[in-house]
Design a protein around this motif. Sequence first.
Motif, PDB file in Angstrom:
ATOM      1  N   ASN A 189       0.831  -1.208   0.000  1.00 62.37           N
ATOM      2  CA  ASN A 189       0.000   0.000   0.000  1.00 62.37           C
ATOM      3  C   ASN A 189       0.864   1.256   0.000  1.00 62.37           C
ATOM      4  OD1 ASN A 189      -2.589  -1.129  -0.020  1.00 62.37           O
ATOM      5  ND2 ASN A 189      -2.582  -1.445   2.183  1.00 62.37           N
ATOM      6  N   GLY A 190       1.862   1.258   0.883  1.00 58.66           N
ATOM      7  CA  GLY A 190       2.723   2.429   0.981  1.00 58.66           C
ATOM      8  C   GLY A 190       3.539   2.652  -0.277  1.00 58.66           C
ATOM      9  N   ALA A 191       4.057   1.576  -0.859  1.00 57.00           N
ATOM     10  CA  ALA A 191       4.883   1.700  -2.058  1.00 57.00           C
ATOM     11  C   ALA A 191       4.067   2.197  -3.242  1.00 57.00           C
ATOM     12  CB  ALA A 191       5.532   0.353  -2.385  1.00 57.00           C
ATOM     13  N   ILE A 192       2.837   1.745  -3.353  1.00 54.40           N
ATOM     14  CA  ILE A 192       1.986   2.213  -4.452  1.00 54.40           C
ATOM     15  C   ILE A 192       1.641   3.686  -4.269  1.00 54.40           C
ATOM     16  CG2 ILE A 192      -0.266   1.938  -5.545  1.00 54.40           C
ATOM     17  CD1 ILE A 192      -0.016  -1.056  -5.045  1.00 54.40           C
ATOM     18  N   LEU A 193       1.426   4.087  -3.023  1.00 60.14           N
ATOM     19  CA  LEU A 193       1.198   5.511  -2.747  1.00 60.14           C
ATOM     20  C   LEU A 193       2.415   6.325  -3.190  1.00 60.14           C
ATOM     21  CD1 LEU A 193      -0.438   7.805  -1.345  1.00 60.14           C
ATOM     22  CD2 LEU A 193       0.841   7.279   0.715  1.00 60.14           C
ATOM     23  N   VAL A 194       3.604   5.862  -2.833  1.00 60.90           N
ATOM     24  CA  VAL A 194       4.838   6.551  -3.230  1.00 60.90           C
ATOM     25  C   VAL A 194       4.956   6.561  -4.752  1.00 60.90           C
ATOM     26  CG1 VAL A 194       7.362   6.398  -3.225  1.00 60.90           C
ATOM     27  CG2 VAL A 194       6.089   6.098  -1.101  1.00 60.90           C
ATOM     28  N   GLY A 195       4.645   5.425  -5.385  1.00 62.30           N
ATOM     29  CA  GLY A 195       4.730   5.350  -6.838  1.00 62.30           C
ATOM     30  C   GLY A 195       3.844   6.351  -7.522  1.00 62.30           C
ATOM     31  N   ARG A 196       2.616   6.449  -7.071  1.00 60.25           N
ATOM     32  CA  ARG A 196       1.704   7.397  -7.714  1.00 60.25           C
ATOM     33  C   ARG A 196       2.147   8.826  -7.459  1.00 60.25           C
ATOM     34  NH1 ARG A 196      -2.868   6.755 -10.540  1.00 60.25           N
ATOM     35  NH2 ARG A 196      -3.975   8.696 -10.907  1.00 60.25           N
ATOM     36  N   PHE A 197       2.672   9.085  -6.269  1.00 61.99           N
ATOM     37  CA  PHE A 197       3.167  10.427  -5.963  1.00 61.99           C
ATOM     38  C   PHE A 197       4.315  10.809  -6.895  1.00 61.99           C
ATOM     39  CE2 PHE A 197       6.643  12.706  -3.935  1.00 61.99           C
ATOM     40  CZ  PHE A 197       6.047  13.929  -3.712  1.00 61.99           C
ATOM     41  N   VAL A 198       5.276   9.890  -7.060  1.00 61.07           N
ATOM     42  CA  VAL A 198       6.428  10.180  -7.909  1.00 61.07           C
ATOM     43  C   VAL A 198       5.992  10.405  -9.352  1.00 61.07           C
ATOM     44  CG1 VAL A 198       8.517   9.156  -8.914  1.00 61.07           C
ATOM     45  CG2 VAL A 198       8.124   9.030  -6.449  1.00 61.07           C
ATOM     46  N   ILE A 199       5.095   9.545  -9.845  1.00 57.78           N
ATOM     47  CA  ILE A 199       4.617   9.688 -11.220  1.00 57.78           C
ATOM     48  C   ILE A 199       3.876  11.006 -11.386  1.00 57.78           C
ATOM     49  CG2 ILE A 199       3.074   8.741 -12.961  1.00 57.78           C
ATOM     50  CD1 ILE A 199       5.592   7.111 -12.583  1.00 57.78           C
ATOM     51  N   PHE A 200       3.019  11.339 -10.435  1.00 53.83           N
ATOM     52  CA  PHE A 200       2.245  12.575 -10.557  1.00 53.83           C
ATOM     53  C   PHE A 200       3.156  13.789 -10.556  1.00 53.83           C
ATOM     54  CE2 PHE A 200       0.158  16.320  -8.918  1.00 53.83           C
ATOM     55  CZ  PHE A 200      -0.963  16.395  -9.728  1.00 53.83           C
ATOM     56  N   ALA A 201       4.064  13.848  -9.590  1.00 51.37           N
ATOM     57  CA  ALA A 201       4.966  15.000  -9.516  1.00 51.37           C
ATOM     58  C   ALA A 201       5.856  15.076 -10.740  1.00 51.37           C
ATOM     59  CB  ALA A 201       5.807  14.912  -8.246  1.00 51.37           C
ATOM     60  N   GLY A 202       6.313  13.914 -11.219  1.00 50.25           N
ATOM     61  CA  GLY A 202       7.209  13.899 -12.362  1.00 50.25           C
ATOM     62  C   GLY A 202       6.551  14.298 -13.662  1.00 50.25           C
ATOM     63  N   PHE A 203       5.291  13.900 -13.845  1.00 47.91           N
ATOM     64  CA  PHE A 203       4.599  14.176 -15.098  1.00 47.91           C
ATOM     65  C   PHE A 203       3.576  15.301 -14.965  1.00 47.91           C
ATOM     66  CE2 PHE A 203       5.493   9.549 -16.249  1.00 47.91           C
ATOM     67  CZ  PHE A 203       6.493   9.888 -17.134  1.00 47.91           C
ATOM     68  N   LEU A 204       3.674  16.096 -13.910  1.00 47.87           N
ATOM     69  CA  LEU A 204       2.633  17.084 -13.619  1.00 47.87           C
ATOM     70  C   LEU A 204       2.328  17.964 -14.817  1.00 47.87           C
ATOM     71  CD1 LEU A 204       0.718  18.396 -11.636  1.00 47.87           C
ATOM     72  CD2 LEU A 204       2.571  19.860 -10.880  1.00 47.87           C
ATOM     73  N   VAL A 205       3.347  18.542 -15.413  1.00 48.32           N
ATOM     74  CA  VAL A 205       3.114  19.436 -16.549  1.00 48.32           C
ATOM     75  C   VAL A 205       2.609  18.649 -17.746  1.00 48.32           C
ATOM     76  CG1 VAL A 205       4.198  21.054 -18.133  1.00 48.32           C
ATOM     77  CG2 VAL A 205       4.821  21.082 -15.732  1.00 48.32           C
ATOM     78  N   ALA A 206       3.145  17.447 -17.943  1.00 49.88           N
ATOM     79  CA  ALA A 206       2.760  16.661 -19.109  1.00 49.88           C
ATOM     80  C   ALA A 206       1.303  16.222 -19.051  1.00 49.88           C
ATOM     81  CB  ALA A 206       3.657  15.441 -19.240  1.00 49.88           C
ATOM     82  N   VAL A 207       0.843  15.800 -17.868  1.00 47.38           N
ATOM     83  CA  VAL A 207      -0.517  15.265 -17.789  1.00 47.38           C
ATOM     84  C   VAL A 207      -1.561  16.349 -17.594  1.00 47.38           C
ATOM     85  CG1 VAL A 207       0.289  13.084 -16.843  1.00 47.38           C
ATOM     86  CG2 VAL A 207      -0.463  14.869 -15.291  1.00 47.38           C
ATOM     87  N   ASP A 208      -1.145  17.520 -17.147  1.00 52.02           N
ATOM     88  CA  ASP A 208      -2.129  18.571 -16.913  1.00 52.02           C
ATOM     89  C   ASP A 208      -1.487  19.941 -17.116  1.00 52.02           C
ATOM     90  OD1 ASP A 208      -4.469  19.764 -16.359  1.00 52.02           O
ATOM     91  OD2 ASP A 208      -4.665  19.064 -14.295  1.00 52.02           O
ATOM     92  N   PRO A 209      -1.109  20.281 -18.359  1.00 53.68           N
ATOM     93  CA  PRO A 209      -0.380  21.520 -18.592  1.00 53.68           C
ATOM     94  C   PRO A 209      -1.165  22.767 -18.231  1.00 53.68           C
ATOM     95  CG  PRO A 209      -1.094  20.531 -20.669  1.00 53.68           C
ATOM     96  CD  PRO A 209      -1.343  19.525 -19.603  1.00 53.68           C
ATOM     97  N   LEU A 210      -2.479  22.677 -18.202  1.00 49.98           N
ATOM     98  CA  LEU A 210      -3.265  23.864 -17.858  1.00 49.98           C
ATOM     99  C   LEU A 210      -3.030  24.300 -16.423  1.00 49.98           C
ATOM    100  CD1 LEU A 210      -6.677  23.109 -19.610  1.00 49.98           C
ATOM    101  CD2 LEU A 210      -4.794  24.543 -20.404  1.00 49.98           C
ATOM    102  N   VAL A 211      -2.584  23.372 -15.588  1.00 53.70           N
ATOM    103  CA  VAL A 211      -2.252  23.716 -14.206  1.00 53.70           C
ATOM    104  C   VAL A 211      -1.164  24.783 -14.180  1.00 53.70           C
ATOM    105  CG1 VAL A 211      -1.113  22.828 -12.130  1.00 53.70           C
ATOM    106  CG2 VAL A 211      -2.943  21.531 -13.199  1.00 53.70           C
ATOM    107  N   ALA A 212      -0.319  24.783 -15.211  1.00 56.63           N
ATOM    108  CA  ALA A 212       0.829  25.687 -15.224  1.00 56.63           C
ATOM    109  C   ALA A 212       0.422  27.156 -15.286  1.00 56.63           C
ATOM    110  CB  ALA A 212       1.720  25.372 -16.423  1.00 56.63           C
ATOM    111  N   ILE A 213      -0.764  27.455 -15.809  1.00 58.10           N
ATOM    112  CA  ILE A 213      -1.174  28.846 -15.966  1.00 58.10           C
ATOM    113  C   ILE A 213      -1.332  29.496 -14.599  1.00 58.10           C
ATOM    114  CG2 ILE A 213      -2.967  30.386 -16.844  1.00 58.10           C
ATOM    115  CD1 ILE A 213      -3.582  28.272 -18.957  1.00 58.10           C
ATOM    116  N   GLY A 214      -0.553  30.526 -14.374  1.00 59.69           N
ATOM    117  CA  GLY A 214      -0.657  31.272 -13.120  1.00 59.69           C
ATOM    118  C   GLY A 214       0.107  30.675 -11.965  1.00 59.69           C
ATOM    119  N   VAL A 215       0.623  29.469 -12.123  1.00 59.33           N
ATOM    120  CA  VAL A 215       1.340  28.853 -11.009  1.00 59.33           C
ATOM    121  C   VAL A 215       2.706  28.357 -11.471  1.00 59.33           C
ATOM    122  CG1 VAL A 215      -0.738  28.194  -9.766  1.00 59.33           C
ATOM    123  CG2 VAL A 215       0.227  26.611 -11.431  1.00 59.33           C
TER     124      VAL A 215
END
Length: 421
Positions: free
Chosen positions: A354-380
């Motif tokens: 459970n903990g490792a999968i949580l870490v995995g999703r966190f790393v993937i999300f942080a790593g691909f943040l701009v790629a998976v949701d570039p609109l987040v970049a506007i203003g931030v």
Amino acid sequence: MRIYEPDFSKDGVDFFQEMKKWQNSVTLDRIERLQAIKTQLEVDDIFNPRDFQSVRYETGSQGEWAEHIGVSSATVGNYERNLTTPNASRRREIAKAISFFIDQQKRTIDLAEERVGTNIDVLAAKDKLRDTVLEASLTDFSFDPSVQQIVPVPFAEDEDNRSSKLLEQNRNDLASALREHAADISNSLSNSNIGGLRRLVSSLKSYELECAKVRANPRRLYRLGLTISRASTNRQVVEIVSEEDLSELNGFRQDHQELMRLYYREALLKLQSIDELEIVEQFDLPSGQDFRNFAEEIEKAKDKDGNKIFDPEISNLLIDISSEVQELESDEILADTAATKEIVRKRKGQAVKNGAILVGRFVIFAGFLVAVDPLVAIGVAGSIASILGFIEQGKPGLIQKYYEQMRQALPFLPPYPFQRQ
């Protein structure tokens, strides 16, 4: 070297490229400072402890540098604090070590250039995350522009869009009742001064706090409920807890299951797939301390203005898992029979998964943040730049080291997003 100033007005792939230019300029500046120290050593035979400490911190741990220099971590620390001065032989080894870390930084730029030249398919990136085993993790992550932080959230798919106001009210009422029930039981068990109930009492209190939130995270409630159920049916616990408390715990478990049914339908079942995920036995499982180390590094991450990048709840989740794993590690050591030891070992494996999968999703999300949701970049953009900088530039290899250690024993985790495929 002047650090590149990204154009925050751009979005999508263009913004992603701007961030890579910024990252590359930071790396090139670091390489220049490394080269300047090397030149001082080789040409002028001068060692500047302050300059060395600054660039050492940005490129690796004292232990990593010590390994390449051929000394202890404590000796590297003494060099940095100017308590001792490296002799001629050690100065030559430091220069060789600098060459290694310069090459390491250059490889980072090569990887960045590869990614910039890649056409980013936003929808495909999102599908990649959704269709992996990480869908079964404890929680998801999102960027909250109101607080400029990455925050933990329930999966969007977990919410039943057809739920009526009555269903929502029933769910809220049951959560409120469970909050009070958890508080009553934990108070009763705490007041009885019985040893061996730490995990059960701690989980009940955590459950109570989660239910008190405006929007509880059902993934965390699920995991806490699972821990409470296991702890309350443990043979040693059953023998020392009063019949009244056991009856209350049984009622709590039934109400918890009903709450889970109100929260999920099919989505909840995906969590069960974690049980089937294979652990490679020849590698050591991540320890409770490994999760705590990861949490501490997340807690340190700040943007250029000194504000925390990640919601404290993320590190709290990891510390919660760390405590559970550490207690199970102790229980495994103290188990009096082989059968009991095996049961505890399996429970520890479940918690680690459970903990490792949580870490995995966190790393993937942080790593691909701009790629998976570039609109987040506007203003931030400033915060996005800091997030990317934290993952790749802050202390190269630190987060990857913890993550790859988990992947050895848990190969179902996806590759670290910033390494060559």
